[in-house]
Design an enzyme around this catalytic site. Sequence first.
Site, PDB file in Angstrom:
ATOM      1  N   GLY A 295     -30.083  15.360 -89.260  1.00  0.00           N
ATOM      2  CA  GLY A 295     -30.309  13.816 -89.298  1.00  0.00           C
ATOM      3  C   GLY A 295     -29.078  12.854 -89.808  1.00  0.00           C
ATOM      4  N   VAL A 296     -29.406  11.689 -89.751  1.00  0.00           N
ATOM      5  CA  VAL A 296     -28.103  10.941 -90.154  1.00  0.00           C
ATOM      6  C   VAL A 296     -27.918  10.686 -91.556  1.00  0.00           C
ATOM      7  CG1 VAL A 296     -29.178   8.763 -89.895  1.00  0.00           C
ATOM      8  CG2 VAL A 296     -27.014   8.548 -89.656  1.00  0.00           C
TER       9      VAL A 296
ATOM     10  N   SER B 268     -28.597  13.043 -94.174  1.00  0.00           N
ATOM     11  CA  SER B 268     -28.138  14.203 -94.757  1.00  0.00           C
ATOM     12  C   SER B 268     -26.342  14.134 -94.247  1.00  0.00           C
ATOM     13  CB  SER B 268     -28.731  15.422 -94.419  1.00  0.00           C
ATOM     14  OG  SER B 268     -29.084  15.714 -93.111  1.00  0.00           O
TER      15      SER B 268
ATOM     16  N   CYS C 141     -44.230  20.352 -99.849  1.00  0.00           N
ATOM     17  CA  CYS C 141     -43.017  20.604 -99.473  1.00  0.00           C
ATOM     18  C   CYS C 141     -41.715  20.565-100.203  1.00  0.00           C
ATOM     19  CB  CYS C 141     -42.965  20.061 -97.952  1.00  0.00           C
ATOM     20  SG  CYS C 141     -40.932  20.085 -97.205  1.00  0.00           S
TER      21      CYS C 141
ATOM     22  N   GLY D  84     -30.396  14.358 -98.388  1.00  0.00           N
ATOM     23  CA  GLY D  84     -30.210  12.793 -97.946  1.00  0.00           C
ATOM     24  C   GLY D  84     -31.588  12.120 -98.372  1.00  0.00           C
TER      25      GLY D  84
ATOM     26  N   CYS E  75     -43.425  17.022 -92.607  1.00  0.00           N
ATOM     27  CA  CYS E  75     -42.321  17.927 -93.099  1.00  0.00           C
ATOM     28  C   CYS E  75     -42.481  19.475 -92.285  1.00  0.00           C
ATOM     29  CB  CYS E  75     -42.484  18.195 -94.677  1.00  0.00           C
ATOM     30  SG  CYS E  75     -41.058  19.281 -95.259  1.00  0.00           S
TER      31      CYS E  75
END
Length: 363
Positions: A4-5, A7, A94, A118, A195
């Site tokens: 994803g953006v 991290s 998680c 992130g 998650c």
Amino acid sequence: MSGGVDSSVAARLLTEKDYDLSAVFMRNWDTRDESGTETGCEWEKDWEDVQRVCTLLDIPCKMVDLSRQYWTRVFEPALDEWAEGLTPNPDVSCNREIKFGALMDRALTTPNQWLATGHYAQLRWDTLDPTHARPMLYRSADRHKDQTYYLSSVPESQLHKALFPIGHLTKPEVRELATRYSLPTASRSESMGICFVGEKGHFNQFLSQYIPPKPGRIVDTNGKDLGAHRGLWMYTIGQGARIPGLTTKMFVARKDAAANELVVAPSDHPSLFCTSVFVSSWHWIWDDHPPSSVDSPTGLRASVQIRHRMSEVPCTIFRRKGGVFEIRFEQPEQGVAPGQIAVVWDGEWCLGSGKIVDTTCLE
């Protein structure tokens, strides 16, 4: 890195620091493990995006398969709770058991290593003892995206080895940086899935693959029979209950697991408004230094959230017998369910969390 953006930007920001960087992608779920077919390989797209970002940033990356650990430490315990009519929050376990548990144990092999993610959270450091600085988990700059709720049960020892590079940024600022850095994930849509599951549009349908139907009765608070349900796990306290033939809209007030009955009430009924909760499996992030006022007659004044998607509310916390804590709300709260995670803050500082085991409502 997740693909994803968030991290991706975290990794890019770390390239500007004096770190020896490598990336790890955690595979935690694959529907092919269940179906035995080639359909449902959601993680492969994420892994491809991680590799593209790492190629651009010139950092090595590897994939770690933790799907077995997910199953045994997160998914199976959550299934047991759903089957009992509880409302677990798997994303909290998680983070504790997998991301900052199994993954951190696997990825960090020397003392001078850290795990950066992130997450929208910040760490500050208590330095009253100059020989032993202690991490303090603080809310992120973006209150809407803040993820300290999900990190509330991560032990201090694990936070000591964590980095949150984007915690001081808002989501729009992260998007702007991703575009400025020409990251391949800059325009990627945001994942809102649970998650261990990912984005499953019909969650009850997904759970029905693992939890068999257990039909029971729907009753009002006086015990009057109103209809039938297919399983208590399909309902959440506070949600609307669709009952054919009723002109009054009803809401889930409680679940009677012993009788397998779903109790419903109209929106203004006192049974929908809780004044306090009792919480077990409590975890103070500073486990050896809980606030002393929890043992005082006046209790600890703090703020609490019982869901991620809610504003914190004022509360008072008391330690009771047997490791149980009582959290009293300043004003009655709706949608409070056993199994949910109650997380407490002192201002912006996250102190810890526990699992709701019982509630006290106006009726």
